[in-house]
Design an enzyme around this catalytic site. Structure first.
Site, short mmCIF file in Angstrom:
data_model
loop_
_atom_site.label_atom_id
_atom_site.label_comp_id
_atom_site.label_asym_id
_atom_site.label_seq_id
_atom_site.Cartn_x
_atom_site.Cartn_y
_atom_site.Cartn_z
CG ASP A 29 -1.70 -1.17 1.48
OD1 ASP A 29 -1.66 -2.08 0.62
OD2 ASP A 29 -2.37 -1.25 2.52
CD GLU B 130 -7.24 -4.85 3.76
OE1 GLU B 130 -6.69 -5.46 4.69
OE2 GLU B 130 -6.90 -4.97 2.56
#
Length: 701
Positions: A43, A243
């Site tokens: 990420d 998420e």
């Protein structure tokens, strides 16, 4: 390594070491997409523009090419195209020995008014908020007790513009547990996105309760003490955990007096239709400083069977499939419909009634086929619920006419059934059979089917607004420090389904190209629009290719265009669908001379969809779900033209359809020698075709 200074752990003293002899020309190394020098990355974190510098932090494993020892890597840039690697910003505590804290995803802000008190007259503090993951139970330096596997929210600050960081040991974690009503979710409480809200004069953070598909919203005056104020969700796409949530403002149609708020949410699994694994959805709405409210036209009902449906087979009989007129083979010869639980190992959800077809009754070793009684196609659509394994031609449901498969669907490696449907209007009045096939004994080697029905309305899977319709756009995050009119988004260009096994070395994973976001009314609805940064043009080579055709005849045509990294603008006129035909127009890139390897990018004139077909894109054998075709809706413009911009890099392709309202991002791993480009016009001629292309040079050299 990090060092204890005045009882505070300071990070940023450990550098990413260069790989000896590295030239950034390894096979598959992206030339203008960000990658770490080596090791695993996922990420994007802490995207911030401050004092003329763009900062990108990211999830990083300093010790290997798979997920682990989660730390924050760091890179800086002045244009978001050319990046300079910086020292590791937050190194997993205890690394490389017994790790006691990892630094999961989060965000960074510039505390220009020093609300935190971390700064001084000369230095503005940058403040990071991240998820602390604790592998073991312990008492942390603040005296707080954390449990094994706990996820909590912590902060750190930097006084040298983001190079070195000090964790706030006196209070961390600053948000220890989720609210009392969700206290059992302490292992899935993560990914804070932090920003300043001008109207309320407060800091805001949004945090995911991943398993419950909820976003929690907190506010603060000093970045240290936080108050839980509201929640949002679940809504729309909920096929996996939520998420990396964020919310941010965008003016609608460039009108600064009409600002909407966007909620961007990562979902894994349960991505866009046809995608196995990760995806990112968005909702348009409003935010008042404490509550996000989605616009009514952005909230979609759960899919159901069309009301006028005629049931062909609901599998509610307690007798065998043969008793219902189906022809079984293999292990299915004496099989019968099942309830949702089989062999004590598998629980299926999403089916209707009490029974369904489930080939798992002997586990994944079950193989066989079921062929329905013959019927005449009397409605425009055949709809059904499907689940189980993703294995085209092996775990699938087929429609056959005169022994030929004319429609097929497979599962999505999920036990939850979802609605799928086929447009069969071209076959009206013809005799057909449905064949259900399980020829796979590997993991997910089974199929589940229910509620096969006929209707003049297409049953759809759960509707959502997808930020990107491809398989490789996840955990997307926007930059703090930019005006709403200059909103830029970057995503992890990978997928948790196969991210750990993609064939790259010595690094693994890339970021998407930075995309400038805008919000425009398209087809009567506020729609997120992507545009690659104009700074990308600085990498274009002097060699340009430009050609137009009044008509491209049906067939295939080799172009005088080649390359491994290209910027292509392609346009052509819409075509009218023809009965019993599937007209398409597409360009094949990274093609070998024999066309044994190629990646197709094109448009289906019947379904009005752009697509990327990577089934022959090179190395596809590392995961069974990787070779697939991905579709996304795109309406021709007011002049009846289809416009696509295609960004090709050494191991990726990103498609921007129309004005940028539809995008598809996908990784590819073609052989070095596959550099050709071809045009294909299927089932007819294509008119007013134009291509303008240029090579893209390396951003690393």
């Amino acid at each position: 390594m990090g060092a204890f200074i005045r009882n505070t752990l300071v990070f940023g003293l450990c550098t990413i070491h260069a790989v000896f002899g590295q030239t950034y020309t390894e096979p598959y190394r992206p030339q203008y997409h960000f990658t770490p020098q080596e090791n695993w990355m996922n990420d994007p974190n802490g995207l911030l523009y401050y004092n003329g510098i763009y900062h990108m932090y990211y999830q990083y494993n300093p010790g290997g090419t798979t997920w682990g020892a989660m730390s924050w890597g760091h890179a800086t840039s002045r244009d978001m195209i050319h990046w300079q690697h910086q020292p590791i910003a937050l190194l997993a505590r205890g690394y490389p020995g017994n790790i006691t804290e990892m630094f999961f995803s989060g965000s960074v802000v510039a505390d220009t008014e020093n609300t935190s008190g971390f700064g001084n007259r000369k230095r503005v503090p940058l403040v990071a908020m991240y998820t602390s993951y604790y592998p073991v139970a312990q008492v942390v330096p603040s005296g707080k007790l954390v449990r094994e596997g706990q996820q909590s929210q912590s902060i750190a600050y930097s006084l040298d513009e983001g190079i070195t960081w000090t964790t706030h040991e006196a209070s961390n974690p600053v948000i220890l547990n989720p609210p009392e009503q969700y206290k059992d979710q302490y292992k899935d409480f993560r990914d804070p996105f932090l920003f300043w809200h001008d109207d309320s004069k407060k800091w805001v953070t949004v945090i995911s309760l991943a398993q419950l598909r909820k976003i929690l919203i907190y506010t603060s005056s000093d970045l240290k003490t936080w108050v839980y104020v509201s929640e949002f969700g679940p809504v729309n796409a909920v096929g996996g955990v939520w998420e990396c949530p964020s919310i941010f403002p965008l003016p609608l149609n460039g009108d600064k007096t009409n600002v909407k708020w966007i909620a961007q949410i990562g979902l894994n699994p349960g991505g866009p239709p046809g995608v196995i694994g990760s995806g990112t959805q968005y909702l348009v709405g409003g935010f008042n400083g404490s509550t996000f409210t989605a616009d009514p036209d952005n909230v979609y009902p759960a899919p159901t069977m069309p009301k006028e449906s005629v049931i062909f087979q609901d599998f509610e009989s307690s007798g065998s499939f043969a008793d219902s007129g189906w022809i079984p083979t293999g292990d299915l010869i004496e099989a019968r419909p099942a309830n949702g639980t089989l062999t004590g190992q598998q629980t299926v959800t999403g089916y209707l009634g009490n029974r369904l077809l489930n080939t798992f009754f002997k586990g994944d070793s079950t193989t066989g086929t079921l062929t329905s009684p013959s019927f005449k196609i009397s409605h425009k659509y055949i709809n059904f619920l499907i689940g189980g394994g993703y294995a085209p031609n092996k775990t699938c449901i087929d429609l056959e006419i005169l022994g030929k498969v004319v429609r097929t669907s497979t599962g999505e490696n999920r036990e939850e059934l979802s609605w799928h449907g086929w447009d069969v209007s071209a076959f009206m009045g013809q005799s057909a059979v449905i064949r259900i096939i399980d020829l796979s004994t590997d993991g997910w080697g089974h199929i589940t089917v229910d509620a096969i029905s006929f209707s003049d309305t297409l049953a759809r899977i759960q509707e959502a607004n997808w930020v990107d319709w491809g398989p490789d756009f996840y955990a997307a995050l926007t930059f703090n420090g930019l005006s709403p009119a200059d909103r830029v988004d970057i995503a992890w260009m990978n997928n948790w389904q196969y991210g750990a096994v993609i064939p790259t070395s010595p690094w693994r994973s890339a970021m998407s190209i930075p995309r400038k976001f805008s919000l425009k009314t398209i087809n009567g609805k506020a729609t997120l629009v992507h545009k690659p940064l104009k700074e990308l043009t600085t990498l274009e080579s002097s060699h340009r290719y430009s050609r137009s055709w009044d008509v491209v005849q049906e067939g295939s045509w080799k172009l005088d265009l080649s390359g491994k990294a290209l910027n292509i603008n392609l346009s052509f006129s819409d075509r009218s669908p023809m009965a019993l035909k599937s007209p398409q127009f597409d360009i094949a890139l990274r093609a070998s001379s024999s066309l044994a390897h190629q990646t197709r990018v094109g448009y289906d004139f019947t379904s009005k969809q752009i697509f990327v077909d990577r089934t022959l894109s090179g190395d596809i054998g590392f995961d069974s779900t990787f070779p697939a075709t991905y579709f996304a809706p795109l309406t021709p413009d007011k002049d009846g033209k289809i416009n696509m911009r295609i960004l090709l890099d050494w191991s990726s392709i990103e498609i921007f359809g129309g004005a940028g309202e539809t995008t598809i991002s996908a990784q590819i791993f073609p052989p070095e020698e596959a550099i050709q480009a071809w045009l294909f016009s299927t089932d007819g001629n294509t008119k007013k075709v134009k291509i303008v292309a240029s090579g893209i040079e390396s951003a690393w050299n």
